[in-house]
Write a protein that holds these residues in place. Structure first.
Motif, PDB file in Angstrom:
ATOM      1  N   GLU A 380       0.803  -1.228   0.000  1.00 38.47           N
ATOM      2  CA  GLU A 380       0.000   0.000   0.000  1.00 38.47           C
ATOM      3  C   GLU A 380       0.831   1.271   0.000  1.00 38.47           C
ATOM      4  O   GLU A 380       0.270   2.367  -0.070  1.00 38.47           O
ATOM      5  CB  GLU A 380      -0.931   0.032   1.228  1.00 38.47           C
ATOM      6  N   GLY A 381       2.134   1.144   0.208  1.00 39.35           N
ATOM      7  CA  GLY A 381       2.957   2.347   0.323  1.00 39.35           C
ATOM      8  C   GLY A 381       2.681   3.122   1.599  1.00 39.35           C
ATOM      9  O   GLY A 381       2.928   4.331   1.676  1.00 39.35           O
ATOM     10  N   LEU A 382       2.175   2.425   2.626  1.00 40.49           N
ATOM     11  CA  LEU A 382       1.879   3.087   3.906  1.00 40.49           C
ATOM     12  C   LEU A 382       2.911   2.660   4.939  1.00 40.49           C
ATOM     13  O   LEU A 382       3.224   1.473   5.046  1.00 40.49           O
ATOM     14  CB  LEU A 382       0.489   2.673   4.413  1.00 40.49           C
ATOM     15  N   ASP A 383       3.438   3.630   5.701  1.00 41.10           N
ATOM     16  CA  ASP A 383       4.433   3.328   6.726  1.00 41.10           C
ATOM     17  C   ASP A 383       3.860   3.568   8.114  1.00 41.10           C
ATOM     18  O   ASP A 383       3.375   4.662   8.410  1.00 41.10           O
ATOM     19  CB  ASP A 383       5.688   4.195   6.525  1.00 41.10           C
ATOM     20  N   VAL A 384       3.929   2.535   8.942  1.00 37.87           N
ATOM     21  CA  VAL A 384       3.438   2.656  10.322  1.00 37.87           C
ATOM     22  C   VAL A 384       4.488   2.099  11.274  1.00 37.87           C
ATOM     23  O   VAL A 384       5.420   1.405  10.858  1.00 37.87           O
ATOM     24  CB  VAL A 384       2.097   1.900  10.516  1.00 37.87           C
ATOM     25  N   GLU A 385       4.355   2.409  12.569  1.00 41.60           N
ATOM     26  CA  GLU A 385       5.294   1.862  13.543  1.00 41.60           C
ATOM     27  C   GLU A 385       4.836   0.461  13.969  1.00 41.60           C
ATOM     28  O   GLU A 385       3.678   0.087  13.728  1.00 41.60           O
ATOM     29  CB  GLU A 385       5.455   2.818  14.728  1.00 41.60           C
ATOM     30  N   PRO A 386       5.725  -0.338  14.580  1.00 40.97           N
ATOM     31  CA  PRO A 386       5.374  -1.733  14.880  1.00 40.97           C
ATOM     32  C   PRO A 386       4.047  -1.874  15.653  1.00 40.97           C
ATOM     33  O   PRO A 386       3.224  -2.729  15.311  1.00 40.97           O
ATOM     34  CB  PRO A 386       6.569  -2.228  15.701  1.00 40.97           C
ATOM     35  N   SER A 387       3.827  -1.030  16.668  1.00 38.54           N
ATOM     36  CA  SER A 387       2.579  -1.122  17.445  1.00 38.54           C
ATOM     37  C   SER A 387       1.362  -1.053  16.535  1.00 38.54           C
ATOM     38  O   SER A 387       0.359  -1.731  16.755  1.00 38.54           O
ATOM     39  CB  SER A 387       2.472   0.042  18.436  1.00 38.54           C
ATOM     40  N   ALA A 388       1.448  -0.201  15.540  1.00 38.10           N
ATOM     41  CA  ALA A 388       0.288   0.130  14.717  1.00 38.10           C
ATOM     42  C   ALA A 388      -0.111  -0.990  13.771  1.00 38.10           C
ATOM     43  O   ALA A 388      -1.181  -0.954  13.168  1.00 38.10           O
ATOM     44  CB  ALA A 388       0.588   1.399  13.917  1.00 38.10           C
ATOM     45  N   ALA A 389       0.763  -2.004  13.625  1.00 39.88           N
ATOM     46  CA  ALA A 389       0.475  -3.093  12.694  1.00 39.88           C
ATOM     47  C   ALA A 389      -0.322  -4.214  13.353  1.00 39.88           C
ATOM     48  O   ALA A 389      -0.809  -5.118  12.682  1.00 39.88           O
ATOM     49  CB  ALA A 389       1.783  -3.659  12.142  1.00 39.88           C
ATOM     50  N   ALA A 390      -0.471  -4.136  14.673  1.00 41.92           N
ATOM     51  CA  ALA A 390      -1.050  -5.279  15.403  1.00 41.92           C
ATOM     52  C   ALA A 390      -2.484  -5.589  14.996  1.00 41.92           C
ATOM     53  O   ALA A 390      -2.940  -6.720  15.121  1.00 41.92           O
ATOM     54  CB  ALA A 390      -0.955  -5.025  16.915  1.00 41.92           C
ATOM     55  N   GLY A 391      -3.214  -4.592  14.495  1.00 45.07           N
ATOM     56  CA  GLY A 391      -4.607  -4.823  14.113  1.00 45.07           C
ATOM     57  C   GLY A 391      -4.772  -5.546  12.780  1.00 45.07           C
ATOM     58  O   GLY A 391      -5.851  -6.068  12.486  1.00 45.07           O
ATOM     59  N   LEU A 392      -3.707  -5.585  11.978  1.00 42.68           N
ATOM     60  CA  LEU A 392      -3.852  -6.105  10.606  1.00 42.68           C
ATOM     61  C   LEU A 392      -4.237  -7.583  10.509  1.00 42.68           C
ATOM     62  O   LEU A 392      -5.055  -7.947   9.666  1.00 42.68           O
ATOM     63  CB  LEU A 392      -2.571  -5.817   9.808  1.00 42.68           C
ATOM     64  N   PRO A 393      -3.685  -8.474  11.347  1.00 40.44           N
ATOM     65  CA  PRO A 393      -4.061  -9.893  11.200  1.00 40.44           C
ATOM     66  C   PRO A 393      -5.424 -10.232  11.808  1.00 40.44           C
ATOM     67  O   PRO A 393      -5.886 -11.371  11.663  1.00 40.44           O
ATOM     68  CB  PRO A 393      -2.968 -10.642  11.975  1.00 40.44           C
ATOM     69  N   GLY A 394      -6.050  -9.261  12.471  1.00 41.87           N
ATOM     70  CA  GLY A 394      -7.268  -9.527  13.241  1.00 41.87           C
ATOM     71  C   GLY A 394      -8.348 -10.330  12.528  1.00 41.87           C
ATOM     72  O   GLY A 394      -8.846 -11.322  13.074  1.00 41.87           O
ATOM     73  N   PRO A 395      -8.730  -9.955  11.301  1.00 40.96           N
ATOM     74  CA  PRO A 395      -9.834 -10.677  10.652  1.00 40.96           C
ATOM     75  C   PRO A 395      -9.541 -12.167  10.492  1.00 40.96           C
ATOM     76  O   PRO A 395     -10.424 -12.997  10.660  1.00 40.96           O
ATOM     77  CB  PRO A 395      -9.937  -9.995   9.281  1.00 40.96           C
ATOM     78  N   TRP A 396      -8.289 -12.504  10.188  1.00 42.91           N
ATOM     79  CA  TRP A 396      -7.939 -13.913   9.978  1.00 42.91           C
ATOM     80  C   TRP A 396      -7.985 -14.662  11.305  1.00 42.91           C
ATOM     81  O   TRP A 396      -8.362 -15.819  11.351  1.00 42.91           O
ATOM     82  CB  TRP A 396      -6.565 -14.013   9.301  1.00 42.91           C
ATOM     83  N   ARG A 397      -7.613 -13.991  12.389  1.00 45.05           N
ATOM     84  CA  ARG A 397      -7.680 -14.623  13.704  1.00 45.05           C
ATOM     85  C   ARG A 397      -9.125 -14.961  14.072  1.00 45.05           C
ATOM     86  O   ARG A 397      -9.436 -16.048  14.519  1.00 45.05           O
ATOM     87  CB  ARG A 397      -7.111 -13.700  14.773  1.00 45.05           C
ATOM     88  N   LEU A 398      -9.995 -13.975  13.874  1.00 44.02           N
ATOM     89  CA  LEU A 398     -11.394 -14.152  14.266  1.00 44.02           C
ATOM     90  C   LEU A 398     -12.072 -15.219  13.422  1.00 44.02           C
ATOM     91  O   LEU A 398     -12.725 -16.123  13.929  1.00 44.02           O
ATOM     92  CB  LEU A 398     -12.147 -12.824  14.058  1.00 44.02           C
ATOM     93  N   LEU A 399     -11.907 -15.085  12.118  1.00 44.99           N
ATOM     94  CA  LEU A 399     -12.688 -15.946  11.226  1.00 44.99           C
ATOM     95  C   LEU A 399     -12.154 -17.367  11.154  1.00 44.99           C
ATOM     96  O   LEU A 399     -12.832 -18.266  10.659  1.00 44.99           O
ATOM     97  CB  LEU A 399     -12.782 -15.317   9.833  1.00 44.99           C
TER      98      LEU A 399
END
Ligand SMILES: *Cc1c(COP(=O)(O)O)cnc(C)c1O
Length: 446
Positions: A380-399
């Motif tokens: 995506e060309g988006l830069d975030v800090e390590p903390s901020a990436a923690a939400g990304l895997p969420g959907p796969w965890r839940l589903l």
């Protein structure tokens, strides 16, 4: 012994704890989740309180636009974009083994004006609320006044007799320090050992008194609280217990609702909304989740994400002991590169109020956080800090959990119409060389 119970008894009573203490990535679903109407009754705050906070931010908007040029395009409102991340959604589908139905978005608090993290919501709000009450009390501001009057030598002289103190792993100190120094306050930030050097340097360049501790976040907060107790002119912003911080974060929900509407994203029983919130002490994610529940009720699912080494909110909720347990009690070291989440003891204020409104918590390893920031950069060309990436895997965890899907009637028709938002909580102020080293680390992990 932990709360009068041995570790092996805890493990026998709560099987998910086994993975938590072994530092394996874990997903925990909250058995105490209640229908939103019942869960909200336990919070002790209401939508009226959020309205009040939103109104206060509006009163300050002309002032903010005047003193922080970056807020001028939004007329002094501190808000971040909501963007679809279909490239990342696809990349994560490959990584986690199945295509995510519905649409994934990122809420880019990483580019929030003034301090580049979610703390620009709660932290700045609480400084403004305190400044307003002092100014009104002293007659410096009258009701209905133009708050740009606060950008004056007289106002700064007035605030210079007052001190604001806070304990922080970095980002909260940054938000409060920059805002309070701008108003003219004296500011002391008590920094935990995790805080990055550049954050301390930046604060000092704003005239902030930075006190460094060779200890974790909880100790830094305790030191700040003590300093404030000793001085009646010091106001302590208590990250572990503050209703003001919580409400400042909660305002984000109604702004998000407006953004979803603008994108014609529907939220209702057949179009569920899932929000994945990186969690440190809990105020940021708790406040946002509270706001979302007041607006979307049972149609929104809020999930907290923590590093495997700082699973404090998960432990507080699983055990029901909240701030009375720390990760150290379970032999966990609270050492993580996700400095915004490096909290060993959760907020009891948030844990208790939100315990019936959070669908669950999951943990992510540091290596995975680095891979995720690199993937997000590539896709995506988006830069975030390590903390901020923690939400990304969420959907796969839940589903991945059939029981969770069943319990919430998440059939394939509903999932195809679902919206998943990863709250990308920070990163906008990370210096370029530091960001480059994060990305290198993620790329090397592959
Ligand atoms: C502080 C912070 C969080 C979490 O907020 P808490 O209120 O501590 O739970 C998440 N991400 C970043 C980047 C932060 O700085």
């Amino acid at each position: 012994m932990i709360m009068g119970k041995s570790l092996s008894d805890w493990l026998a009573d709560c099987p998910p704890l086994d993975d938590v203490v072994r530092l394996r990535e874990t997903t925990w679903f909250n058995p105490a989740l209640l229908p939103a109407a019942e869960g909200l009754a336990a919070v002790g705050l209401t939508a009226v309180d959020i309205d009040d906070a939103a109104d206060r931010l509006k009163r300050f908007a002309p002032y903010l636009a005047e003193v922080f040029a970056q807020t001028r395009p939004s007329a002094g409102i501190i808000e971040s974009p909501l963007v679809a991340i279909s490239g990342m959604q696809q990349a994560l589908g490959h990584r986690y083994g199945f295509t995510l139905p519905g649409q994934q978005f990122a809420k880019l608090d990483s580019v929030l004006p003034i301090s580049g993290s979610i703390k620009a919501r709660g932290g700045i709000y609480e400084v403004l609320a305190h400044a307003e009450s002092l100014a009104v009390e002293s007659g410096l501001l009258t009701p209905g006044a133009d708050y740009r009057a606060l950008n004056s030598p007289q106002a700064r002289e007035f605030f210079s007799h007052h001190t604001i103190a806070v304990g922080s792993t970095g980002n909260l100190g940054l938000s409060i320090g920059i805002m309070a120094a701008q108003l003219g306050f004296r500011v002391t930030v008590h920094m935990s050992a995790d805080a990055r050097q550049w954050k301390k340097d930046l604060l000092r360049s704003h005239g902030v008194n930075v006190i460094e501790y060779d200890a974790d976040y909880s100790m830094a907060v305790a030191a700040g609280r003590q300093q404030a107790l000793d001085d009646p002119l010091t106001y302590f912003i208590d990250d572990e217990n503050s209703a003001r911080l919580f409400l400042g974060y909660a305002v984000a929900a109604r702004r998000l609702a407006g953004q979803l509407q603008a994108l014609e994203v529907q939220v209702d029983a057949d179009h569920p909304l899932f929000v994945y919130l990186p969690c440190g002490v809990g105020g940021g994610p708790g406040g946002v989740a509270f706001g979302l529940k007041t607006l979307f009720g049972d149609d929104v699912h809020c999930v907290f994400a923590e590093p495997t080494h700082s699973s404090s909110m998960l432990l507080g909720m699983v055990t029901g002991a909240h701030e009375r347990v720390s990760v150290a009690d379970f032999g966990i070291d609270n050492v993580t590169a996700a400095d915004g989440l490096a909290v060993g003891r959760p907020s009891g204020f948030v844990g208790r109020r939100m315990q019936h409104l959070i669908d669950g918590c999951y943990t992510v390893s540091d290596d995975e956080l680095f891979r995720l920031i690199w993937l997000l950069h590539e896709a995506e060309g988006l830069d975030v800090e390590p903390s901020a990436a923690a939400g990304l895997p969420g959907p796969w965890r839940l589903l991945s959990d059939p029981h969770y899907r069943e319990e919430h009637d998440l059939d394939s028709a509903r999932l195809a119409q679902a919206t998943h938002i990863a709250w990308a909580t920070g990163g906008g102020m990370v210096p370029a060389p530091e960001m480059a080293s994060y990305l290198d680390r993620g790329a090397a992990l592959g």
